[in-house]
Design a protein around this motif. Structure first.
Motif, PDB file in Angstrom:
ATOM      1  N   PRO A 146     -26.523 -54.022  52.835  1.00  0.00           N
ATOM      2  CA  PRO A 146     -25.394 -54.542  51.593  1.00  0.00           C
ATOM      3  C   PRO A 146     -25.162 -56.225  51.644  1.00  0.00           C
ATOM      4  CG  PRO A 146     -24.873 -52.402  53.060  1.00  0.00           C
ATOM      5  CD  PRO A 146     -26.035 -52.997  53.472  1.00  0.00           C
ATOM      6  N   ASP A 147     -25.326 -56.611  52.953  1.00  0.00           N
ATOM      7  CA  ASP A 147     -25.168 -58.151  52.804  1.00  0.00           C
ATOM      8  C   ASP A 147     -26.392 -59.003  53.328  1.00  0.00           C
ATOM      9  OD1 ASP A 147     -25.290 -57.223  55.403  1.00  0.00           O
ATOM     10  OD2 ASP A 147     -23.572 -58.071  56.142  1.00  0.00           O
ATOM     11  N   LEU A 148     -27.524 -58.157  52.954  1.00  0.00           N
ATOM     12  CA  LEU A 148     -28.839 -59.261  53.310  1.00  0.00           C
ATOM     13  C   LEU A 148     -29.796 -58.857  51.933  1.00  0.00           C
ATOM     14  CD1 LEU A 148     -30.583 -61.108  54.981  1.00  0.00           C
ATOM     15  CD2 LEU A 148     -31.396 -59.079  56.192  1.00  0.00           C
ATOM     16  N   SER A 158     -33.676 -64.616  63.582  1.00  0.00           N
ATOM     17  CA  SER A 158     -32.913 -64.137  62.276  1.00  0.00           C
ATOM     18  C   SER A 158     -32.062 -62.918  62.490  1.00  0.00           C
ATOM     19  CB  SER A 158     -33.658 -64.096  61.106  1.00  0.00           C
ATOM     20  OG  SER A 158     -34.692 -65.222  60.872  1.00  0.00           O
ATOM     21  N   ASP A 159     -30.763 -62.596  61.750  1.00  0.00           N
ATOM     22  CA  ASP A 159     -30.475 -61.440  62.063  1.00  0.00           C
ATOM     23  C   ASP A 159     -31.245 -60.303  61.292  1.00  0.00           C
ATOM     24  OD1 ASP A 159     -30.079 -62.125  59.261  1.00  0.00           O
ATOM     25  OD2 ASP A 159     -28.048 -61.777  59.386  1.00  0.00           O
ATOM     26  N   ASN A 160     -30.968 -59.009  61.472  1.00  0.00           N
ATOM     27  CA  ASN A 160     -31.730 -57.613  61.072  1.00  0.00           C
ATOM     28  C   ASN A 160     -33.073 -57.853  61.362  1.00  0.00           C
ATOM     29  OD1 ASN A 160     -29.319 -58.457  59.303  1.00  0.00           O
ATOM     30  ND2 ASN A 160     -29.508 -56.456  58.775  1.00  0.00           N
ATOM     31  N   ALA A 161     -33.494 -58.366  62.628  1.00  0.00           N
ATOM     32  CA  ALA A 161     -34.881 -58.506  62.720  1.00  0.00           C
ATOM     33  C   ALA A 161     -35.799 -57.445  62.538  1.00  0.00           C
ATOM     34  CB  ALA A 161     -35.053 -58.818  64.430  1.00  0.00           C
ATOM     35  N   LEU A 162     -35.534 -56.138  62.628  1.00  0.00           N
ATOM     36  CA  LEU A 162     -36.091 -55.016  62.510  1.00  0.00           C
ATOM     37  C   LEU A 162     -36.628 -54.897  60.936  1.00  0.00           C
ATOM     38  CD1 LEU A 162     -35.084 -51.893  64.626  1.00  0.00           C
ATOM     39  CD2 LEU A 162     -37.396 -52.932  64.272  1.00  0.00           C
TER      40      LEU A 162
END
Lengths: 282, 256
Positions: free
Chosen positions: A214-216, B28-32
């Protein structure tokens, strides 16, 4: 100068015969080098015929200049053979890697921008240029993640790399847009950081937007649609800063009819004409 | 700090083995989710490359099954391409699918895959101008004894215990061809004529004749061997066949 000659199109398999039959008014064509690495066959013969009518640029996707294990000598040998057959006006590759431990992953994978990488990739580029006996153009990548070990900005890394190796930059404006959007980098600052004399070619392409959560939301370099208006705008800004350069439209998926590609590529002429007229008035 | 090669090795393993942790090299965030973008591109590109080379396999086992097989094949690092030219890759795929327990009831898949691989090689082989049979008129009787043929680089041959000819016809026209039995010896010669790769399903004696010549043996040696095994063999007809199908590009004489 005939401005139309500055505009090229990425030549893909569905259009090769039509181009030979109709010889449309396109300044030049660019092909993926690896698609013509086999010893012969109909595709290669057709490329030779196209070369009799147009300038051709070879754009590699598999040399893996960013590999920590070095570059494959056999790949270089085949590229050199192709260069000798086609006599391209430009030869380019990517600031990326694909090969590790003997395995080749068919994508343009991102790099950590460290001093060690700079050293390794510089050596790889120097080795390639030395073997091929010519200058390479290195394309800035589109990327979807950053590395914790990176020590410098991508654009500074790319400029240093080209200054060290005397390679030139293939500036993909869509990739600048995509990567800057994905990593919250400043697009204009990216362009401003590149000395104009280092840029030898510009790429344009379409991209898409994908929501990961939702936020990416990420921009993906899909090459499957028209060039985004914001990328055209950035292209205008780019040529106002670095001057007029051979400019190529790439379209690799959901490939449309040739006349649509030609029409899309000619949008670049509006920006080129505007820039040429500004330079003349100045 | 990890070296570039170590990071690239970890990156590769994360993608191929779909690791869910240990991505500390990514800031970076949300790496997967981000890695999945690369993973999808890589597997999709590899699957497409296999489907282009083995279109018949996709028809024979169905899209879903073939896609799953391609995915399973690429999840083994040793099966990944070793070069940046995907046209070089895929010859291990037929053997891989033949080892899948669920496909044991289709024992011809391995041979059919090998057949498609040879067609793939034939398509991208080097150009060469074929000779016409009239060239034989310029050869003296003494020279004929010593001559051997240079074949077009696109000539490939295979034999199988299965009815590959009928399977190929079924794939081409699923509505009009009925496959009675898959057990039948077949002999195939593949050649590219202009831009088209053509498969000739031939009799065993003609196949043997071409196979011997392809090894570089002289015409007299091959003829003797043929007479021993196939007393009814028609040399003139066989020579016409290989020239008419544009398989010969040159010849040489054994004491040259």
């Amino acid at each position: 100068m005939n401005m139309n000659n500055l505009i090229g199109i990425g030549l893909r398999h569905p259009h090769i015969q039509q181009v030979l039959d109709e010889l449309p008014s396109v300044g030049w064509w660019e092909v993926h080098s690896e698609n013509f690495f086999q010893e012969g066959g109909p595709a290669f013969e057709k490329l030779v015929s196209i070369r009799e009518h147009y300038p051709v640029s070879l754009h590699g996707v598999g040399l893996s200049l960013g590999s920590g294990c070095g570059i494959a000598q056999e790949h270089l040998r085949r590229l050199k053979n192709l260069i000798q057959s086609i006599d391209p006006f430009l030869v380019s590759e990517h600031l990326s890697w694909s090969r590790v431990g003997g395995a080749y992953l068919p994508d343009l994978l991102p790099l950590p921008y460290t001093k060690e990488s700079l050293e390794i990739i510089s050596n790889n580029i120097l080795q390639a240029q030395d073997y091929l006996g010519r200058e390479l153009l290195i394309e800035n990548p589109s990327s979807y993640l950053e590395f914790s070990t990176s020590e410098m900005m991508e654009v500074d890394f790319l400029v240093s790399l080209c200054e060290k190796t005397k390679a030139k930059i293939l500036l993909d404006v869509n990739n600048v847009f995509v990567s800057c959007a994905n990593h919250d980098w400043d697009m204009k600052k990216y362009i401003d950081s590149i000395p104009s004399n280092l840029v030898a070619e510009i790429h344009l392409a379409g991209h898409s937007i994908r929501s990961l959560s939702p936020d990416l939301e990420l921009r993906i370099d899909t090459h499957d649609t028209t060039v985004d208006d914001a990328v055209w705008e950035l292209y205008g800004y780019t040529i106002s800063k670095i001057g007029l350069k051979p400019t190529l439209l790439e379209w690799d998926a959901n490939i449309p009819a040739l006349d649509i590609l030609i029409s899309e590529s000619r949008k670049a002429l509006d920006f080129i004409s505007m820039e040429a007229s500004d330079v003349e008035n100045a | 700090m990890k070296t570039l090669e170590e990071i690239q090795s970890e990156f590769c393993h994360s993608i191929i083995y779909e690791k869910t942790g240990g991505h500390d090299f990514i800031s970076s965030d949300n790496a997967l989710d981000r890695l999945a973008i690369y993973k999808n591109t890589i597997f999709d590109t590899l699957r497409k490359a296999l489907q282009i080379t083995f279109p018949g396999i996709w028809v024979l086992v169905g899209n879903e099954c073939a896609n799953n097989l391609a995915f399973a094949f690429c999840k083994i690092i040793a099966n990944l391409p070793s070069s940046g030219c995907l046209d070089d890759w895929g010859n291990e795929f037929p053997d891989f699918i033949s080892r899948q327990e669920s496909l044991k009831k289709l024992p011809y898949l391995n041979d059919y895959g090998d057949y498609e691989w040879l067609k793939h090689l034939s398509y991208s082989s080097a150009q060469a101008a074929p000779l016409g049979i009239e060239v034989m008129n310029t050869i003296s009787d003494d020279q004929v004894e010593r001559m051997s043929f240079i074949f077009h680089p696109s000539v490939y041959m295979m034999q199988s215990e299965y009815a590959l000819d009928e399977i190929a016809a079924l794939i081409e026209s699923p509505e009009s061809v009925v496959l009675n039995s898959v057990s039948k010896k077949t002999f195939c010669v593949i050649v590219r004529s202009d831009s088209i790769v053509v498969s000739y399903w031939v009799a065993e004696d003609l196949w043997d004749f071409i196979a011997h010549l392809l090894k570089g043996l002289s015409l007299s040696v091959v003829y003797e061997a043929m007479m021993e095994h196939y007393p009814q063999f028609d040399l003139s007809k066989a020579l016409h066949f290989i020239f008419q199908k544009r398989m010969i590009t040159s010849f040489r004489f054994y004491d040259d």
